[in-house]
Write a protein that holds these residues in place. Structure first.
Motif, PDB file in Angstrom:
ATOM      1  N   ASP B 182       0.825  -1.209   0.000  1.00 47.51           N
ATOM      2  CA  ASP B 182       0.000   0.000   0.000  1.00 47.51           C
ATOM      3  C   ASP B 182       0.860   1.260   0.000  1.00 47.51           C
ATOM      4  O   ASP B 182       0.514   2.249  -0.640  1.00 47.51           O
ATOM      5  CB  ASP B 182      -0.927   0.026   1.218  1.00 47.51           C
ATOM      6  N   SER B 183       1.972   1.220   0.709  1.00 48.39           N
ATOM      7  CA  SER B 183       2.773   2.450   0.721  1.00 48.39           C
ATOM      8  C   SER B 183       3.675   2.554  -0.513  1.00 48.39           C
ATOM      9  O   SER B 183       4.051   3.637  -0.907  1.00 48.39           O
ATOM     10  CB  SER B 183       3.560   2.613   2.017  1.00 48.39           C
ATOM     11  N   ASP B 184       4.042   1.440  -1.096  1.00 48.55           N
ATOM     12  CA  ASP B 184       4.777   1.486  -2.369  1.00 48.55           C
ATOM     13  C   ASP B 184       4.444   0.251  -3.191  1.00 48.55           C
ATOM     14  O   ASP B 184       4.999  -0.823  -2.990  1.00 48.55           O
ATOM     15  CB  ASP B 184       6.293   1.571  -2.128  1.00 48.55           C
ATOM     16  N   ILE B 185       3.563   0.451  -4.125  1.00 47.50           N
ATOM     17  CA  ILE B 185       3.043  -0.667  -4.919  1.00 47.50           C
ATOM     18  C   ILE B 185       4.143  -1.294  -5.796  1.00 47.50           C
ATOM     19  O   ILE B 185       4.014  -2.407  -6.285  1.00 47.50           O
ATOM     20  CB  ILE B 185       1.844  -0.157  -5.760  1.00 47.50           C
ATOM     21  N   TYR B 186       5.239  -0.561  -5.963  1.00 44.80           N
ATOM     22  CA  TYR B 186       6.354  -1.047  -6.794  1.00 44.80           C
ATOM     23  C   TYR B 186       7.394  -1.829  -5.986  1.00 44.80           C
ATOM     24  O   TYR B 186       8.422  -2.217  -6.525  1.00 44.80           O
ATOM     25  CB  TYR B 186       7.073   0.134  -7.456  1.00 44.80           C
ATOM     26  N   ASN B 187       7.145  -2.015  -4.697  1.00 42.49           N
ATOM     27  CA  ASN B 187       8.163  -2.679  -3.862  1.00 42.49           C
ATOM     28  C   ASN B 187       8.243  -4.174  -4.184  1.00 42.49           C
ATOM     29  O   ASN B 187       7.491  -4.995  -3.670  1.00 42.49           O
ATOM     30  CB  ASN B 187       7.845  -2.454  -2.385  1.00 42.49           C
ATOM     31  N   ASN B 188       9.198  -4.518  -5.012  1.00 47.69           N
ATOM     32  CA  ASN B 188       9.314  -5.903  -5.480  1.00 47.69           C
ATOM     33  C   ASN B 188       9.622  -6.874  -4.342  1.00 47.69           C
ATOM     34  O   ASN B 188       9.167  -8.016  -4.347  1.00 47.69           O
ATOM     35  CB  ASN B 188      10.408  -5.988  -6.545  1.00 47.69           C
ATOM     36  N   SER B 189      10.383  -6.398  -3.353  1.00 47.77           N
ATOM     37  CA  SER B 189      10.717  -7.273  -2.224  1.00 47.77           C
ATOM     38  C   SER B 189       9.464  -7.647  -1.434  1.00 47.77           C
ATOM     39  O   SER B 189       9.330  -8.774  -0.966  1.00 47.77           O
ATOM     40  CB  SER B 189      11.714  -6.591  -1.290  1.00 47.77           C
ATOM     41  N   ALA B 190       8.557  -6.686  -1.301  1.00 44.99           N
ATOM     42  CA  ALA B 190       7.319  -6.972  -0.579  1.00 44.99           C
ATOM     43  C   ALA B 190       6.491  -7.996  -1.352  1.00 44.99           C
ATOM     44  O   ALA B 190       5.920  -8.935  -0.777  1.00 44.99           O
ATOM     45  CB  ALA B 190       6.528  -5.688  -0.369  1.00 44.99           C
ATOM     46  N   TRP B 191       6.413  -7.829  -2.665  1.00 43.56           N
ATOM     47  CA  TRP B 191       5.696  -8.807  -3.488  1.00 43.56           C
ATOM     48  C   TRP B 191       6.335 -10.184  -3.367  1.00 43.56           C
ATOM     49  O   TRP B 191       5.667 -11.203  -3.262  1.00 43.56           O
ATOM     50  CB  TRP B 191       5.694  -8.362  -4.956  1.00 43.56           C
ATOM     51  N   ASN B 192       7.662 -10.176  -3.388  1.00 44.11           N
ATOM     52  CA  ASN B 192       8.374 -11.439  -3.286  1.00 44.11           C
ATOM     53  C   ASN B 192       8.131 -12.115  -1.938  1.00 44.11           C
ATOM     54  O   ASN B 192       7.980 -13.334  -1.848  1.00 44.11           O
ATOM     55  CB  ASN B 192       9.867 -11.168  -3.480  1.00 44.11           C
ATOM     56  N   HIS B 193       8.085 -11.306  -0.891  1.00 42.24           N
ATOM     57  CA  HIS B 193       7.821 -11.843   0.444  1.00 42.24           C
ATOM     58  C   HIS B 193       6.444 -12.513   0.478  1.00 42.24           C
ATOM     59  O   HIS B 193       6.251 -13.563   1.068  1.00 42.24           O
ATOM     60  CB  HIS B 193       7.893 -10.709   1.466  1.00 42.24           C
ATOM     61  N   ARG B 194       5.511 -11.884  -0.190  1.00 38.91           N
ATOM     62  CA  ARG B 194       4.161 -12.422  -0.260  1.00 38.91           C
ATOM     63  C   ARG B 194       4.165 -13.817  -0.892  1.00 38.91           C
ATOM     64  O   ARG B 194       3.493 -14.740  -0.425  1.00 38.91           O
ATOM     65  CB  ARG B 194       3.308 -11.460  -1.102  1.00 38.91           C
ATOM     66  N   MET B 195       4.940 -13.952  -1.956  1.00 39.15           N
ATOM     67  CA  MET B 195       5.044 -15.259  -2.609  1.00 39.15           C
ATOM     68  C   MET B 195       5.646 -16.288  -1.653  1.00 39.15           C
ATOM     69  O   MET B 195       5.179 -17.427  -1.562  1.00 39.15           O
ATOM     70  CB  MET B 195       5.912 -15.143  -3.867  1.00 39.15           C
ATOM     71  N   PHE B 196       6.674 -15.853  -0.939  1.00 38.08           N
ATOM     72  CA  PHE B 196       7.323 -16.730   0.024  1.00 38.08           C
ATOM     73  C   PHE B 196       6.313 -17.222   1.075  1.00 38.08           C
ATOM     74  O   PHE B 196       6.298 -18.398   1.445  1.00 38.08           O
ATOM     75  CB  PHE B 196       8.485 -15.977   0.686  1.00 38.08           C
ATOM     76  N   ILE B 197       5.448 -16.306   1.504  1.00 42.35           N
ATOM     77  CA  ILE B 197       4.439 -16.670   2.511  1.00 42.35           C
ATOM     78  C   ILE B 197       3.459 -17.694   1.946  1.00 42.35           C
ATOM     79  O   ILE B 197       3.159 -18.713   2.577  1.00 42.35           O
ATOM     80  CB  ILE B 197       3.653 -15.415   2.979  1.00 42.35           C
ATOM     81  N   PHE B 198       2.983 -17.439   0.731  1.00 45.90           N
ATOM     82  CA  PHE B 198       2.034 -18.395   0.150  1.00 45.90           C
ATOM     83  C   PHE B 198       2.679 -19.762  -0.057  1.00 45.90           C
ATOM     84  O   PHE B 198       2.037 -20.790   0.143  1.00 45.90           O
ATOM     85  CB  PHE B 198       1.430 -17.853  -1.149  1.00 45.90           C
ATOM     86  N   LYS B 199       3.943 -19.771  -0.429  1.00 50.37           N
ATOM     87  CA  LYS B 199       4.626 -21.061  -0.559  1.00 50.37           C
ATOM     88  C   LYS B 199       4.707 -21.759   0.796  1.00 50.37           C
ATOM     89  O   LYS B 199       4.539 -22.971   0.890  1.00 50.37           O
ATOM     90  CB  LYS B 199       6.036 -20.867  -1.128  1.00 50.37           C
ATOM     91  N   SER B 200       4.958 -20.965   1.841  1.00 51.47           N
ATOM     92  CA  SER B 200       5.039 -21.554   3.182  1.00 51.47           C
ATOM     93  C   SER B 200       3.686 -22.112   3.605  1.00 51.47           C
ATOM     94  O   SER B 200       3.606 -23.195   4.180  1.00 51.47           O
ATOM     95  CB  SER B 200       5.491 -20.513   4.206  1.00 51.47           C
TER      96      SER B 200
END
Ligand SMILES: [Zn+2]
Lengths: 370, 324
Positions: B182-200
């Motif tokens: 929400d604060s930076d929609i371009y934050n690739n690391s945050a998107w990547n973290h999200r993927m990591f969570i779903f994989k977990s």
């Protein structure tokens, strides 16, 4: 010194670059103190850059060989009775019975001496057996490497990180020490475990990185390691294709739809032609090298795939510091020695004069039989 | 613990630092203080001195030269020794380690790019701390992300924590990535973290369909907000690949991607202005999956090569070659 056929566009600023580089090899003020223990990095970056500009760096620095060699030191590790050897980053770190050699300083030392064509060192002084033992001791059970050992007992240091950078450095050292076949490497390290570790760093859609986030620096380290081990065939065709595409996507552009990113804090149309290390980051000189080096490992005809002319332009026009000499990370920063070296490296890679896997000029690798 | 005082070391013979070697390159003019501290440290290391004053000395040196790896190793050994000496007393050990983490937090804030701090931290938690807790880790992670929301080492450390502490309350982590996106929609690391969570999540229990649908809607919303943003498009592709029947899911999303692209005009090679080259790329890939739509894919790639993403002209032409 005799000048080489350099990039025409560098010509105007050559004197300034040389001044910048020689400054880093001279007497540095105490604000550089915190670099002391890793000083060899500075020496390496400066010497390699100078070897891009001059034909005969080895002659010019002949009188310094003794000083460079004096960083090479060996230890007896008690429990295994094995001798290990490598380079310290600074003579101030050589203290009897305190193991302070590191993998990065060792690679920087070896590459500096390679660039200075110090045959005598490689033939008479270097003890390849203990050097390779040192590398072997840095490997962990998961296949990866730490960069230094416990100063007392010579086990892998408990406080160091272990990642693809150190895997690359370890394998590059073994390569310089003469390892070529899998059997050669296996004498000192466990190649299978290393390959498993590298595999574990593959990301979903190409590139390598920690926990799934691809990073151009790690990608270059992984691919260079595989290249030295001659294990590129362990990558699947799909993964290779994806990695090529991921790398090409790191080239920044202001054309077409790419200009519709006003709200992106990290978008700058002046980055056009440069490379970023990850998605949605600024271009940075060093990533031009990491990305292009990765590409050239994956594809012989890599120049037909990317737009290297624009990269050249980006580096020369945007990050070359015409006032002080050297190159900066991007135009917001001052020049520094690391980005200067990688700026030269990227330009020379594009010209076809650079061995990207070992990060020294092709002249040096050819002269020294690497 | 008292502060560093050089008089505490007056009995220590300084190990001489080699210098003034002939033809030295890159000679750093280190200060007298630096020489003195290093001289003391090497002597104490050789003597295996694991005292309080040795411990204070390491703080002082890390302050001046945080990249000096051997000192970190020395500090760790001193701490290890202290922990061993209060083996019987859990509280004492916990206090010792928590004090160390407090100190490390300070060092971390002063040296955001140093990576030694994270591996040091990992060994404290893994090898020495009797009862490590993620709660103790969150504040420093937060401060570091506030400082640089794309710091690679910090994100890696966060993911390491999730594995190390066997975190199962993944909703908190998802909310965390929400707030960063929400604060930076371009934050690739945050998107990547999200993927990591779903994989977990998917590792402990298979993701159920309603969660999958909910997430696809979430991604669509973010793409609608900013269509020309590579991160959610990559994330979408990854999400479908990891958790869905990929080909079906990709085809289902063709109408969505077409919202950003006037696909019929592109098929007729008219090349109108479009909102997102990534949408067009998504369509090209979707069309590539089926022989009957391959020609449509070719037209998409041609559009990318000539107008929408011409810097990668060679890549798009290469894609066309691969389709033949
Ligand atoms: Zn950089």
């Amino acid at each position: 010194m005799a000048q080489k056929r350099v990039n025409m566009s560098l010509e105007d600023n050559l004197t300034k670059h040389v001044k910048f580089l020689q400054f880093h090899l001279s007497l540095l003020p105490s604000r550089y103190e915190s670099y002391e223990v890793n000083k060899f990095a500075i020496v390496f970056y400066a010497i390699v850059s100078l070897s891009v500009i001059y034909q005969d760096v080895s002659e010019k620095y002949q009188s310094n060989l003794g000083w460079v060699r004096s960083h090479y030191t060996s230890y007896q590790v008690e429990e295994s009775r094995k001798k290990i050897s490598g380079f310290v980053g600074s003579l101030s770190a050589i203290v009897p019975d305190v193991i302070s050699i590191t993998l990065p300083n060792t690679l920087f030392g070896l590459l500096t001496l390679t660039t200075l064509h110090d045959r005598e060192f490689f033939e008479k002084i270097l003890d390849t057996e203990s050097l390779c033992n040192f590398v072997g001791k840095c490997q962990l059970t998961d296949g990866s490497f730490v960069s230094f050992l416990d100063y007392k007992d010579g086990s892998p240091s408990a406080v160091d990180s272990h990642d693809l950078r150190f895997c690359y450095i370890a394998v590059a050292i073994l390569y310089i020490a003469g390892c070529r076949s899998e059997k050669d490497f296996n004498k000192y390290i466990n190649v299978d475990n290393l390959l498993k570790f590298i595999k574990s760093q593959e990301c979903d859609f190409g590139g390598f990185g920690q926990y799934g986030e691809p990073h151009a620096g790690y990608t270059s380290c992984a691919l260079s390691t595989l290249a030295l081990l001659q294990k590129n065939e362990t990558l699947t065709t799909d993964f290779k294709e994806n990695t090529i595409e991921w790398l090409l996507q790191r080239q920044l552009s202001k054309l077409g739809c790419q200009k519709c990113q006003e709200s992106n804090e990290y978008y700058d149309e002046n980055d056009h032609g440069g490379f970023q290390g990850r998605e949605n980051k600024y271009a940075d000189t060093c990533y031009a090298f990491w990305c292009l080096n990765s590409l050239q490992i994956l594809r012989k005809d890599w120049k037909k795939l990317c737009n290297a002319d624009l990269t050249k332009k980006y580096i020369l026009k945007r990050t070359q510091c015409t006032l002080t000499g050297g190159f900066s990370k991007n135009d917001a920063d001052d020049a520094d020695i690391y980005h200067t070296c990688l700026g030269f490296a990227a330009l020379e890679l594009i010209e076809g004069n650079f061995n990207g896997v070992l990060c020294i000029t092709k002249d040096s690798t050819e002269q020294m039989g690497l | 613990m008292s502060d560093f005082n050089v008089e505490d070391y007056s009995d220590v013979t300084l190990s001489p630092l080699t210098s003034d070697v002939e033809n030295e390159l890159c000679k750093i003019m280190y200060t007298e203080e630096y020489k003195q501290l290093m001289g003391i440290a090497f002597t104490l290391m050789k003597q295996d001195e694991f005292s309080d004053r040795a411990f204070q000395l390491t703080s002082k040196i890390i302050d001046i030269a945080p990249a000096f790896y051997t000192i970190w190793n020395y500090r760790y050994k001193i701490l290890d020794d202290k922990v061993t000496s209060c083996r019987e007393n859990d509280d004492a050990r916990i206090n010792l380690l928590n004090d160390e983490l407090d100190w490390l937090d300070e060092v971390t804030l002063n040296n955001p790019k140093n990576y030694q701090i994270w591996s040091y931290r990992q060994s404290l938690l893994t090898n020495l701390h009797p009862s490590p807790s993620i709660k103790r880790e969150l504040p420093i992670l937060q401060l570091m992300i506030d400082d640089d929301s794309k710091n690679y080492h910090v994100w890696s450390y966060r993911k390491w924590c999730i594995i190390f502490f066997k975190i199962t309350d993944f909703n908190k982590e998802l909310e965390y990535t929400n707030s960063l996106i929400d604060s930076d929609i371009y934050n690739n690391s945050a998107w990547n973290h999200r993927m990591f969570i779903f994989k977990s999540i998917n590792q402990s229990e298979k993701l159920d369909q309603s969660i999958i649908n909910g997430e696809v809607d979430y991604i669509k919303g973010k793409i609608e907000t900013v269509p020309q943003n590579i991160s959610p498009w990559n994330y979408l592709r990854g999400f479908l690949h990891n958790f869905c029947h990929e080909t079906t899911a990709v085809s289902d999303l063709i109408p969505f991607a077409e919202k950003f692209v006037n696909i019929e005009e592109i098929q007729n090679q008219q090349l109108p202005d479009i909102e997102s080259s990534y949408a067009l790329e998504f369509l090209a890939e979707a069309f590539s999956l089926d022989d009957s739509t391959k020609q449509r894919a070719v037209e998409c790639y041609k559009g990318l090569a000539t107008k929408y993403d011409p810097i990668r002209e060679n890549l798009w032409n290469h894609k066309i070659e691969l389709l033949k």
